[in-house]
Design an enzyme around this catalytic site. Structure first.
Site, PDB file in Angstrom:
ATOM      1  NE  ARG A   1     -29.166   7.459 -21.940  1.00  5.55           N
ATOM      2  CZ  ARG A   1     -30.246   7.678 -21.294  1.00  5.55           C
ATOM      3  NH1 ARG A   1     -30.394   6.610 -20.350  1.00  5.55           N
ATOM      4  NH2 ARG A   1     -31.019   8.634 -20.875  1.00  5.55           N
TER       5      ARG A   1
ATOM      6  CD  GLU B   1     -40.304  -6.181 -25.028  1.00  5.35           C
ATOM      7  OE1 GLU B   1     -39.903  -6.263 -26.203  1.00  5.35           O
ATOM      8  OE2 GLU B   1     -39.427  -5.984 -24.156  1.00  5.35           O
TER       9      GLU B   1
ATOM     10  CG  ASN C   1     -31.221  -4.251 -24.790  1.00  6.37           C
ATOM     11  OD1 ASN C   1     -30.135  -3.711 -24.858  1.00  6.37           O
ATOM     12  ND2 ASN C   1     -32.448  -3.425 -24.837  1.00  6.37           N
TER      13      ASN C   1
ATOM     14  CG  HIS D   1     -33.759   2.085 -27.036  1.00  9.27           C
ATOM     15  ND1 HIS D   1     -34.094   2.308 -25.798  1.00  9.27           N
ATOM     16  CD2 HIS D   1     -34.145   3.125 -27.720  1.00  9.27           C
ATOM     17  CE1 HIS D   1     -34.824   3.308 -25.925  1.00  9.27           C
ATOM     18  NE2 HIS D   1     -34.903   3.872 -27.052  1.00  9.27           N
TER      19      HIS D   1
ATOM     20  CG  HIS E   1     -37.341  -2.797 -18.308  1.00  2.48           C
ATOM     21  ND1 HIS E   1     -36.981  -2.147 -16.667  1.00  2.48           N
ATOM     22  CD2 HIS E   1     -36.805  -1.686 -19.030  1.00  2.48           C
ATOM     23  CE1 HIS E   1     -36.222  -1.316 -16.866  1.00  2.48           C
ATOM     24  NE2 HIS E   1     -36.250  -0.920 -18.353  1.00  2.48           N
TER      25      HIS E   1
ATOM     26  CB  THR F   1     -37.434   2.292 -21.396  1.00  3.79           C
ATOM     27  OG1 THR F   1     -36.537   2.213 -22.362  1.00  3.79           O
ATOM     28  CG2 THR F   1     -38.679   2.510 -22.035  1.00  3.79           C
TER      29      THR F   1
ATOM     30  NE  ARG G   1     -32.423   6.350 -23.696  1.00  3.67           N
ATOM     31  CZ  ARG G   1     -33.145   5.878 -23.179  1.00  3.67           C
ATOM     32  NH1 ARG G   1     -33.444   4.585 -22.659  1.00  3.67           N
ATOM     33  NH2 ARG G   1     -34.068   6.707 -22.180  1.00  3.67           N
TER      34      ARG G   1
ATOM     35  CG  HIS H   1     -26.740  -1.495 -20.461  1.00  2.00           C
ATOM     36  ND1 HIS H   1     -26.674  -0.105 -20.802  1.00  2.00           N
ATOM     37  CD2 HIS H   1     -27.906  -1.910 -20.213  1.00  2.00           C
ATOM     38  CE1 HIS H   1     -27.921   0.226 -20.201  1.00  2.00           C
ATOM     39  NE2 HIS H   1     -28.740  -0.780 -20.087  1.00  2.00           N
TER      40      HIS H   1
ATOM     41  CD  GLU I   1     -35.752  -1.802 -26.771  1.00  2.00           C
ATOM     42  OE1 GLU I   1     -35.400  -0.648 -26.135  1.00  2.00           O
ATOM     43  OE2 GLU I   1     -35.387  -3.024 -26.298  1.00  2.00           O
TER      44      GLU I   1
HETATM   45  N1  PXP Z   1     -37.343  -4.420 -23.634  1.00  2.00           N
HETATM   46  C1  PXP Z   1     -37.459  -2.877 -24.171  1.00  2.00           C
HETATM   47  C2  PXP Z   1     -38.506  -2.538 -24.813  1.00  2.00           C
HETATM   48  C3  PXP Z   1     -36.575  -2.136 -23.539  1.00  2.00           C
HETATM   49  O1  PXP Z   1     -36.629  -1.011 -23.756  1.00  2.00           O
HETATM   50  C4  PXP Z   1     -35.414  -2.812 -22.574  1.00  2.00           C
HETATM   51  C5  PXP Z   1     -34.372  -2.044 -21.991  1.00  2.00           C
HETATM   52  O2  PXP Z   1     -34.760  -0.879 -21.719  1.00  2.00           O
HETATM   53  C6  PXP Z   1     -35.394  -4.137 -22.556  1.00  2.00           C
HETATM   54  C7  PXP Z   1     -36.490  -4.974 -23.180  1.00  2.00           C
HETATM   55  C8  PXP Z   1     -34.593  -4.900 -21.686  1.00  2.00           C
HETATM   56  O3  PXP Z   1     -34.433  -4.310 -20.201  1.00  2.00           O
HETATM   57  P1  PXP Z   1     -33.209  -4.974 -19.301  1.00  2.00           P
HETATM   58  O4  PXP Z   1     -32.069  -4.286 -19.711  1.00  2.00           O
HETATM   59  O5  PXP Z   1     -33.750  -4.345 -17.917  1.00  2.00           O
HETATM   60  O6  PXP Z   1     -33.283  -6.553 -19.388  1.00  2.00           O
END
Ligand code: PXP
Length: 242
Positions: free
Chosen positions: A55, A157, A11, A49, A196, A107, A51, A14, A76
């Site tokens: 952001r 997931e 992901n 994602h 997550h 999330t 959003r 960030h 996402e």
């Molecule tokens: N999976 C989903 C569906 C998410 O929304 C997120 C980010 O919120 C992640 C995985 C990755 O989470 P993290 O950034 O905490 O690794």
């Protein structure tokens, strides 16, 4: 490179956050460059994602990455018709439906599939017709797994956030729920994904979850990239100052 049985989706939200804190005025970090490096390192999917408040990932990122990414895109998004339109236009490989609150830092919990069942079922079948697969980001509960199968999901997931942060007896309890929910998902022909808050320590544990075929990890990978890469970046800047 030997293939791991658990596929890693990275992901990159960030990375976009770092770009957006300067209002997208810098050429770095370039998301497509990161995607290529992730692919070379063995990552098998890119998760982004979009959003509602934009952001981090922007609409132009979705367009650009869906067109140019050498890895499949997992988009996402909230269960909304605005987002459905964007997905249908850009055709990611996967859509992962997530709950969304504007004021949350990230999330914060799983989707209540039962509450949105009519909309999510309709959207999943529209996506399926365009060959876009759907995964639902849920808490590890038997009711949510069952509702996901009923609505036509290809995968669930599990939101691992609570498990990651909990300790002792509570952590054991959530793990047991996750194992039971995974067993049911496999019986219902759903692929099992998780994500997550996963870090090095929790990767070593989550790999023991039965039927797990995919994890999606963002925040820790971006943070580890800083820790692992800051010396190299500092050296490069000093070289350019000479
Ligand atoms: N999976 C989903 C569906 C998410 O929304 C997120 C980010 O919120 C992640 C995985 C990755 O989470 P993290 O950034 O905490 O690794």
């Amino acid at each position: 490179m030997a293939k791991n049985k658990i596929s890693l989706g990275v992901n990159i939200d960030h990375a976009a956050t770092l770009r957006q804190v300067r209002g997208n005025t810098t050429a770095y970090p370039d998301l497509l460059t990161l995607v290529k490096k992730i692919k070379a390192a063995g990552g098998r999917q890119i998760t982004i994602h979009l959003r509602e408040d934009r952001r981090h990932i922007q609409d132009f990122d979705v367009v650009h990455l869906c067109k140019k990414s050498p890895l499949p895109i997992n988009l996402e998004m909230a269960v909304s018709d605005e987002m459905l339109k964007i997905a249908l236009k850009n055709k990611p490989a996967w859509v992962c439906f997530v709950p969304e609150k504007r004021e949350e830092l990230t999330t914060e919990g799983g989707l209540n599939v039962i509450k949105v069942s009519a909309d999510i079922q309709r959207m999943t079948s529209v996506l399926k017709r365009k060959k876009i697969r759907s995964s639902y980001f849920i808490e590890p509960s038997l009711e949510q797994v069952k509702a996901s199968a009923d609505a036509g999901a290809d995968a669930i997931e599990f939101h691992t956030g609570h498990w990651v942060l909990s300790k002792g007896a509570e952590k054991k309890k959530v793990w047991k729920q996750m194992v039971e929910a995974s067993e049911l998902a496999a019986k219902l022909n759903l692929r099992v994904h998780a994500g997550h808050g996963l870090d090095f320590e929790h990767c070593k544990l989550i790999r023991n979850l039965p039927h797990l075929v995919e994890v999606n990890i963002g925040h820790s990978i971006i943070c580890y990239s800083l820790e692992l890469g800051i010396a190299k970046a500092t050296k490069e800047i000093i070289r350019h100052l000479k």
